[in-house]
Design a protein around this motif. Structure first.
Motif, PDB file in Angstrom:
ATOM      1  N   VAL A  38       0.577   9.904   2.557  1.00 54.85           N
ATOM      2  CA  VAL A  38       1.465   8.774   2.907  1.00 54.85           C
ATOM      3  C   VAL A  38       2.952   9.171   2.256  1.00 54.85           C
ATOM      4  CG1 VAL A  38       1.996   6.175   2.092  1.00 54.85           C
ATOM      5  CG2 VAL A  38      -0.193   7.156   2.745  1.00 54.85           C
ATOM      6  N   ARG A  39       3.716   9.028   3.019  1.00 57.75           N
ATOM      7  CA  ARG A  39       5.326   9.344   2.512  1.00 57.75           C
ATOM      8  C   ARG A  39       5.888   7.834   2.012  1.00 57.75           C
ATOM      9  NH1 ARG A  39       9.835   9.001   5.576  1.00 57.75           N
ATOM     10  NH2 ARG A  39       8.766   9.014   7.399  1.00 57.75           N
ATOM     11  N   GLY A  40       6.000   6.814   2.802  1.00 57.81           N
ATOM     12  CA  GLY A  40       6.596   5.661   2.387  1.00 57.81           C
ATOM     13  C   GLY A  40       5.635   4.492   2.884  1.00 57.81           C
ATOM     14  N   VAL A  41       5.877   3.283   2.140  1.00 57.36           N
ATOM     15  CA  VAL A  41       5.160   2.286   2.384  1.00 57.36           C
ATOM     16  C   VAL A  41       5.783   0.937   2.595  1.00 57.36           C
ATOM     17  CG1 VAL A  41       3.420   0.911   1.138  1.00 57.36           C
ATOM     18  CG2 VAL A  41       2.918   3.284   1.069  1.00 57.36           C
ATOM     19  N   HIS A  42       5.549  -0.166   3.143  1.00 64.23           N
ATOM     20  CA  HIS A  42       6.144  -1.123   3.227  1.00 64.23           C
ATOM     21  C   HIS A  42       4.995  -2.173   3.500  1.00 64.23           C
ATOM     22  CE1 HIS A  42       8.865  -4.398   4.145  1.00 64.23           C
ATOM     23  NE2 HIS A  42       7.843  -4.917   5.161  1.00 64.23           N
ATOM     24  N   ALA A  43       5.102  -2.981   2.541  1.00 62.79           N
ATOM     25  CA  ALA A  43       3.980  -3.900   2.306  1.00 62.79           C
ATOM     26  C   ALA A  43       4.408  -5.422   2.329  1.00 62.79           C
ATOM     27  CB  ALA A  43       2.899  -3.832   1.071  1.00 62.79           C
ATOM     28  N   SER A  44       3.570  -6.474   2.746  1.00 64.31           N
ATOM     29  CA  SER A  44       4.123  -7.775   3.038  1.00 64.31           C
ATOM     30  C   SER A  44       2.742  -8.683   2.597  1.00 64.31           C
ATOM     31  CB  SER A  44       4.766  -8.279   4.271  1.00 64.31           C
ATOM     32  OG  SER A  44       3.969  -7.983   5.278  1.00 64.31           O
ATOM     33  N   VAL A  45       2.720  -9.806   2.025  1.00 62.11           N
ATOM     34  CA  VAL A  45       1.827 -10.686   1.769  1.00 62.11           C
ATOM     35  C   VAL A  45       2.017 -12.105   2.502  1.00 62.11           C
ATOM     36  CG1 VAL A  45       0.539 -11.925  -0.172  1.00 62.11           C
ATOM     37  CG2 VAL A  45       1.553  -9.664  -0.549  1.00 62.11           C
ATOM     38  N   ARG A  46       0.968 -12.585   3.212  1.00 63.62           N
ATOM     39  CA  ARG A  46       0.984 -13.644   3.835  1.00 63.62           C
ATOM     40  C   ARG A  46       0.158 -14.445   3.185  1.00 63.62           C
ATOM     41  NH1 ARG A  46       5.158 -11.616   4.939  1.00 63.62           N
ATOM     42  NH2 ARG A  46       5.860 -11.506   7.086  1.00 63.62           N
ATOM     43  N   ARG A  47       0.150 -15.768   3.805  1.00 64.53           N
ATOM     44  CA  ARG A  47      -1.048 -16.417   3.309  1.00 64.53           C
ATOM     45  C   ARG A  47      -2.502 -16.069   3.291  1.00 64.53           C
ATOM     46  NH1 ARG A  47      -0.591 -22.682   4.977  1.00 64.53           N
ATOM     47  NH2 ARG A  47       1.346 -22.329   4.133  1.00 64.53           N
ATOM     48  N   ARG A  48      -2.824 -15.512   4.354  1.00 64.64           N
ATOM     49  CA  ARG A  48      -4.208 -15.117   4.383  1.00 64.64           C
ATOM     50  C   ARG A  48      -4.630 -13.623   5.033  1.00 64.64           C
ATOM     51  NH1 ARG A  48      -7.533 -19.978   7.309  1.00 64.64           N
ATOM     52  NH2 ARG A  48      -7.009 -21.480   5.852  1.00 64.64           N
ATOM     53  N   ALA A  49      -3.441 -12.858   4.704  1.00 65.84           N
ATOM     54  CA  ALA A  49      -3.344 -11.480   5.170  1.00 65.84           C
ATOM     55  C   ALA A  49      -2.429 -10.685   4.369  1.00 65.84           C
ATOM     56  CB  ALA A  49      -3.143 -11.313   6.576  1.00 65.84           C
ATOM     57  N   VAL A  50      -2.845  -9.489   4.288  1.00 66.87           N
ATOM     58  CA  VAL A  50      -1.938  -8.388   3.631  1.00 66.87           C
ATOM     59  C   VAL A  50      -1.700  -7.445   4.789  1.00 66.87           C
ATOM     60  CG1 VAL A  50      -1.555  -6.523   1.869  1.00 66.87           C
ATOM     61  CG2 VAL A  50      -2.973  -8.600   1.372  1.00 66.87           C
ATOM     62  N   LEU A  55      -8.411  -6.692  -8.072  1.00 70.23           N
ATOM     63  CA  LEU A  55      -7.885  -7.991  -8.504  1.00 70.23           C
ATOM     64  C   LEU A  55      -8.669  -9.371  -8.324  1.00 70.23           C
ATOM     65  CD1 LEU A  55      -4.299  -7.041  -7.066  1.00 70.23           C
ATOM     66  CD2 LEU A  55      -4.918  -7.063  -9.377  1.00 70.23           C
ATOM     67  N   ALA A  56      -9.453  -9.239  -7.279  1.00 70.00           N
ATOM     68  CA  ALA A  56     -10.416 -10.439  -7.240  1.00 70.00           C
ATOM     69  C   ALA A  56      -9.649 -11.674  -6.962  1.00 70.00           C
ATOM     70  CB  ALA A  56     -11.667 -10.781  -8.373  1.00 70.00           C
ATOM     71  N   PRO A  57      -9.236 -11.764  -5.876  1.00 66.48           N
ATOM     72  CA  PRO A  57      -8.472 -13.067  -5.635  1.00 66.48           C
ATOM     73  C   PRO A  57      -9.562 -14.106  -5.041  1.00 66.48           C
ATOM     74  CG  PRO A  57      -8.351 -11.691  -3.814  1.00 66.48           C
ATOM     75  CD  PRO A  57      -8.835 -10.716  -4.970  1.00 66.48           C
ATOM     76  N   LEU A  58      -9.125 -15.358  -5.358  1.00 64.41           N
ATOM     77  CA  LEU A  58     -10.020 -16.516  -5.070  1.00 64.41           C
ATOM     78  C   LEU A  58     -10.501 -16.464  -3.661  1.00 64.41           C
ATOM     79  CD1 LEU A  58     -11.403 -18.550  -6.850  1.00 64.41           C
ATOM     80  CD2 LEU A  58      -9.699 -20.219  -6.004  1.00 64.41           C
ATOM     81  N   ARG A  59      -9.229 -16.466  -2.798  1.00 62.12           N
ATOM     82  CA  ARG A  59      -9.836 -16.265  -1.157  1.00 62.12           C
ATOM     83  C   ARG A  59      -8.915 -14.880  -0.980  1.00 62.12           C
ATOM     84  NH1 ARG A  59      -6.856 -20.570   2.375  1.00 62.12           N
ATOM     85  NH2 ARG A  59      -8.548 -21.781   1.792  1.00 62.12           N
ATOM     86  N   ARG A  60     -10.060 -13.866  -0.251  1.00 62.53           N
ATOM     87  CA  ARG A  60      -9.647 -12.505  -0.099  1.00 62.53           C
ATOM     88  C   ARG A  60      -9.040 -12.410   1.089  1.00 62.53           C
ATOM     89  NH1 ARG A  60     -11.691  -7.866   2.272  1.00 62.53           N
ATOM     90  NH2 ARG A  60     -11.585  -6.113   1.051  1.00 62.53           N
ATOM     91  N   PRO A  61      -7.701 -12.067   1.115  1.00 60.90           N
ATOM     92  CA  PRO A  61      -6.742 -11.702   2.402  1.00 60.90           C
ATOM     93  C   PRO A  61      -7.361 -10.625   3.183  1.00 60.90           C
ATOM     94  CG  PRO A  61      -5.606 -10.867   0.578  1.00 60.90           C
ATOM     95  CD  PRO A  61      -6.810 -11.426  -0.109  1.00 60.90           C
TER      96      PRO A  61
END
Length: 201
Positions: free
Chosen positions: A143-155, A184-190
Motif C-alpha cells: 500500500v502506497r497511499g490511503v484515503h479513508a472516509s467514515v459514514r454512518r454505517r460504513a467505512v 476498537l469495538a464500536p457499538l454498531r459495527r460499520p
C-alpha cells in the motif's frame, strides 16, 4: 431449576444491555439549532397570542399594527380563497419539515464504543476513527497511499499501490481494517468497503 451461574449470566446480560442503552443515549446525534429556532418562533407566537387574548378579555384590546392589519384582511377572506389555501399549505409544509427534522437523526460526530459498563461511556470521534482505519490499511505491504472516509454505517477505504496486479491486496486491506475496527469495538459495527487503485501499465 435456576442455578447461581444462570442468575449471574442474566445479570451480566442485563448490565451489558443497560450499558449499550446508555452509550446510545449519550452519543445520539441531536438537532439543536432547528429545535431552538422552532421553539423561539413558537414561543414568540404564543406570547403574542396570549397578550392579545388577555387584553381582549380585559376589555382594552391591545392593537398590534401588523397583527391588526393582517386580521382585518383575513376577516374579508373565506376558506376557498386562493391566498388562504396557499398560506395553509405553506404552514403544513413548514410543519412537516420541522417534524422530519425532529424525527430524523442528525449527523453523528461520535462513534460509541462498547464498554459493558453503564457508568462508563466511551466515544471515538470520526476523525480519530478515520485515522485509525487509515493507519491499519497503510500497514499492509504494497500500500502506497490511503484515503479513508467514515459514514454512518460504513467505512470506505481507497488504497493506492505501485503494483500493477494486486489480486489479494483488497482482501488483505479489508482484513486489517476489520481487525482494527474489532479492536476498537464500536457499538454498531460499520461495514468495511475497500477499493484498490493499481499503478497504470
Amino acid at each position: 431449576m435456576t442455578t447461581v451461574e444462570d442468575a449471574v449470566g442474566r445479570t451480566g446480560t442485563a448490565d451489558v444491555r443497560r450499558a449499550r442503552r446508555a452509550a446510545r443515549r449519550t452519543f445520539r446525534p441531536r438537532r439543536s439549532w432547528p429545535a431552538v429556532l422552532a421553539a423561539v418562533l413558537l414561543l414568540a407566537a404564543a406570547v403574542l397570542a396570549a397578550v392579545v387574548a388577555v387584553s381582549v378579555a380585559a376589555g382594552s384590546p391591545v392593537r398590534v399594527p401588523a397583527v391588526a392589519e393582517a386580521a382585518e384582511r383575513v376577516a374579508q377572506l373565506n376558506w376557498g380563497h386562493l391566498a388562504v389555501q396557499a398560506v395553509a399549505g405553506a404552514a403544513v409544509l413548514v410543519g412537516l419539515v420541522l417534524l422530519a427534522l425532529a424525527l430524523l437523526p442528525g449527523r453523528a460526530r461520535w462513534t460509541a464504543l462498547r464498554t459493558d459498563d453503564a457508568d462508563l461511556v466511551v466515544g471515538l470521534s470520526r476523525p480519530a476513527l478515520r485515522r485509525a482505519v487509515a493507519a491499519a490499511a497503510r500497514g499492509v505491504p504494497g500500500v502506497r497511499g490511503v484515503h479513508a472516509s467514515v459514514r454512518r454505517r460504513a467505512v470506505r477505504v481507497r488504497v493506492d499501490t505501485d503494483l500493477r496486479e494486486a489480486p489479494d491486496l483488497r482482501d488483505e486491506v479489508r482484513a486489517a481494517v476489520e481487525d482494527r475496527v474489532d479492536e476498537l469495538a464500536p457499538l454498531r459495527r460499520p461495514k468495511v468497503r475497500v477499493r484498490v487503485r493499481t499503478a497504470k501499465a
